[in-house]
Scaffold this motif. Structure first.
Motif, short mmCIF file in Angstrom:
data_model
loop_
_atom_site.label_atom_id
_atom_site.label_comp_id
_atom_site.label_asym_id
_atom_site.label_seq_id
_atom_site.Cartn_x
_atom_site.Cartn_y
_atom_site.Cartn_z
N UNK A 150 0.94 -0.96 0.01
CA UNK A 150 -0.08 -0.02 0.06
C UNK A 150 0.84 1.14 -0.10
N UNK A 178 0.99 -11.07 5.85
CA UNK A 178 0.12 -10.22 5.41
C UNK A 178 0.09 -9.18 6.72
N UNK B 21 3.07 -13.51 -2.80
CA UNK B 21 3.06 -12.26 -3.30
C UNK B 21 1.44 -11.99 -3.50
N UNK B 23 -1.08 -13.53 -2.67
CA UNK B 23 -1.99 -13.35 -1.53
C UNK B 23 -2.10 -12.06 -0.53
N UNK B 24 -1.00 -11.47 -0.83
CA UNK B 24 -0.63 -9.96 -0.20
C UNK B 24 -1.43 -9.19 -0.89
N UNK B 25 -1.31 -9.33 -2.06
CA UNK B 25 -1.91 -8.20 -2.90
C UNK B 25 -3.53 -8.22 -3.00
N UNK B 26 -3.90 -9.44 -2.52
CA UNK B 26 -5.56 -9.83 -2.63
C UNK B 26 -5.94 -8.75 -1.43
N UNK B 27 -5.00 -8.50 -0.54
CA UNK B 27 -5.60 -7.98 0.85
C UNK B 27 -5.17 -6.34 0.75
N UNK B 28 -4.84 -5.73 -0.40
CA UNK B 28 -4.31 -4.54 -0.42
C UNK B 28 -5.60 -3.48 -0.47
#
Lengths: 197, 414
Positions: A150, A178, B21, B23-28
């Motif tokens: 972000x 995460x 990566x 999976x990270x992006x899915x939460x952004x």
């Protein structure tokens, strides 16, 4: 015929509809004027300008008088795009110099420069450059956690707390990767100069 | 970045395939989460779930595979439960084109039937499997679209290989590497262009290949080789690191550019038939230690230099090792040299010398190579592995250095 030879060269280098110009000059000789949002003018060989499908279509539609305005592209970005065309248009995909240029092109680019190039390449419809810049950005965010991603993009988190909890729950197996960093405070990294590895 | 068009976000994300990566992006953000279903590729690296219980790793993979609605490429190197493979593959059978799996780390005993699941991925074009058990034929039906198949480190049986090949009639590239357990391999494929077979084990193994479009062939581990003469071979490499090569039958090789023959022992018939067929070759590598038709190892008979190069006129790059080079340096190897002889195309030579015996004859051969090759640019003499405890070694070194000095643009010593 010289113009046919040039048309073939265009086909090899860039996926552009190769149309032999009707004018008596060959496209190798003709120059196109491009105008950035600030009004700065760039005189570019038609051959290179056709690295943009959008510009190429405009030329074919008869837009040969005066400058082609590009209100979505600033001068510094446009000059980078023209540099890219000079190293790629008319060359084969495996050209060594072109690859070396690509490496250097993205190497020390800040995230904001990369974003600008992505937006310009998207607007101008120059797929190879779009691919290059997108790949550079994808490489930059490798191994980042959610907060870092972000921060890199300057994206605001638009999930509601419930939605955010749900999405983290869906991806719970990745929980190490995460979580928000530190004490829960959101770090922001205002799209600063991030040097790519 | 919030104002970037949808397609661009997807384009950036499409350049990623590391599952962590993604999976990270899915939460952004919401928009990013909505882009995930369109991603074409998922890659689960070896240690990505280290420390996690198997059931969680399986759940993570299941979740991501079911979210990726248009998945084209799935690569799983980490341990996973093979029983789930069927559900993942049938879920994505419509879009899946490339599949790469490491199977050697499944907790359960590798049951051959687990590979049956692959048959449901009907649109697969590219399949790579590591550490599988192919002792029984997997039930794949026919994978009409499969073009590339690579299987590494498999325990195999003859019939299983035959059935696997029959299930993939349109294969263009086939590689069976580090495989063990076969005695006879028979492959008939109309579209095959590139084939690499590397079979382990000292037992004698035979191979029959029939593929009219075959251009590149690499074989290791076979004692009897038969390639149907209807082929288009450009590159041929035959090696046998242990045991012997008894017979090689490849028909004519008119388009051959590269030929490599290596091994511990080849029968003289096999060597001469291959060299004869490969008369048009441009790049030749010869590294065989012994000849002999039975299991007794024999040194090479004399090779006549003039005959050899007259029979391989197009030779441009030449590499010859130890015992075979010694055969070119026998008493009468140079007896047919005369002023009309020339080696027209030879540009680069690498000679590996193993023993300092017969130094003068070796020098004579090397000097002849330089003298009669009109286009020679580089002659490298590799002596790094030479046995130099013999008393002729000093004499040999002295002569070699003199030779290098007199031809210093061309000759290099390693």
């Amino acid at each position: 015929m010289a113009s046919e030879a040039v048309a073939v060269k265009i086909q090899e280098g860039v996926a552009v509809d190769a149309v032999v110009p009707a004018a008596s000059e060959t496209s190798a000789q003709r120059k196109i004027l491009l105008k950035s949002v600030e009004g700065e003018e760039f005189l570019v060989d038609e051959l290179f300008a056709r690295g943009s499908k959008m510009i190429s279509n405009m030329i074919d539609d008869g837009f040969t008088e005066g400058a082609i305005p590009l209100p979505n592209v600033t001068a510094p970005v446009l000059s980078k795009v023209v540099e890219y065309w000079k190293h790629h248009v008319g060359k084969s995909e495996t050209d060594k110099d072109a690859r070396e240029f690509d490496r250097a092109f993205v190497k020390d680019a800040s995230s904001s420069v990369l974003f600008d190039i992505i937006m310009a390449a998207n607007y101008l419809d120059c797929k190879p450059l779009l691919d290059l810049a997108c790949q550079a950005v994808a490489d930059a965010i490798r191994d980042m956690n959610v907060e870092q991603v972000r921060g890199f993009f300057g994206i605001t988190n638009d999930f509601t707390p419930e939605e955010e909890a749900a999405v983290l729950e869906e991806n719970r197996e990745w929980s190490n990767a995460l979580t928000v960093t530190g004490n829960g405070q959101k770090e922001s990294n205002e799209g600063g100069n991030i040097v790519l590895p | 970045m919030n104002s970037v068009p949808e397609g661009v976000v997807q384009h950036i994300l499409s350049q990623m395939n590391n599952a962590r990566d993604i999976a990270s992006c899915a939460c952004v953000s919401k928009r990013w989460k909505d882009s995930i279903p369109f991603l074409p590729s998922l890659y689960f690296p070896r240690g990505v779930f280290d420390g996690l219980p198997r059931v969680d790793a399986d759940a993570a993979i299941s979740h991501m595979v079911s979210s990726a609605l248009r998945l084209e490429e799935l690569i799983i190197y980490c341990p996973f439960s093979a029983s789930l493979l069927a559900s993942w593959l049938s879920l994505r059978s419509h879009s899946l084109r490339r599949l790469e799996l490491r199977m050697d780390c499944t907790a359960e005993k590798p049951a051959p039937c687990r590979l049956d699941a692959i048959g449901s991925a009907k649109n697969l074009e590219d399949l790579k499997l590591w550490g599988v058990s192919l002792t029984k034929s997997p039930n794949w039906g026919v994978l009409q679209r499969l073009r590339v198949l690579e299987i590494v480190g498999a325990a195999v049986r003859d019939t299983a290989i035959k059935d696997v090949v029959q299930a993939c009639p349109k294969l263009v590239e086939l590689a069976l590497l580090g495989c063990d357990g076969c005695s006879s391999v028979s492959i008939e494929l109309d579209c095959l262009e590139k084939c690499r077979l590397d079979f382990l084990g000292s037992a004698n193994c035979s191979v029959h290949l029939s593929s009219p479009k075959l251009m590149i062939l690499e074989l290791q581990g076979f004692s009897w080789i038969h390639v149907n003469e209807r082929h288009s071979l450009r590159r041929l490499s035959i090696a046998k690191t242990s045991g012997s090569v008894y017979k090689v039958d490849v028909g004519k090789l008119p388009d051959l550019e590269y030929l490599s023959i290596r091994g511990v022992q080849w029968s003289w018939n096999a060597i001469s038939s291959v060299l004869q067929s490969g008369s048009e070759v441009k790049h030749l590598l010869m590294k065989i230690e012994f000849t002999g038709d039975l299991d007794t190892l024999q040194p090479f008979p004399q090779i006549d230099l003039v005959d050899f190069f007259n029979n391989h006129q197009k030779l441009c790059k030449f590499e010859i090792h130890g015992a075979m080079f010694a055969a070119l340096c026998q008493k009468n190897s140079l007896k047919n040299l005369d002023s009309r002889f020339s080696i027209p195309c030879l540009e680069e030579v690498l000679v590996m010398v193993r023993s300092p015996l017969n130094p003068m004859q070796k020098l004579n051969t090397l000097e002849s190579l330089v003298k009669y090759s009109v286009n020679l640019q580089k002659l490298v003499i590799r002596i790094s592995k030479m046995r130099n405890c013999h008393e002729t070694a000093d004499e040999f070194f002295k002569q070699i250095c003199k030779f290098k000095h007199m031809n210093h643009n061309i000759v290099h010593i390693e």
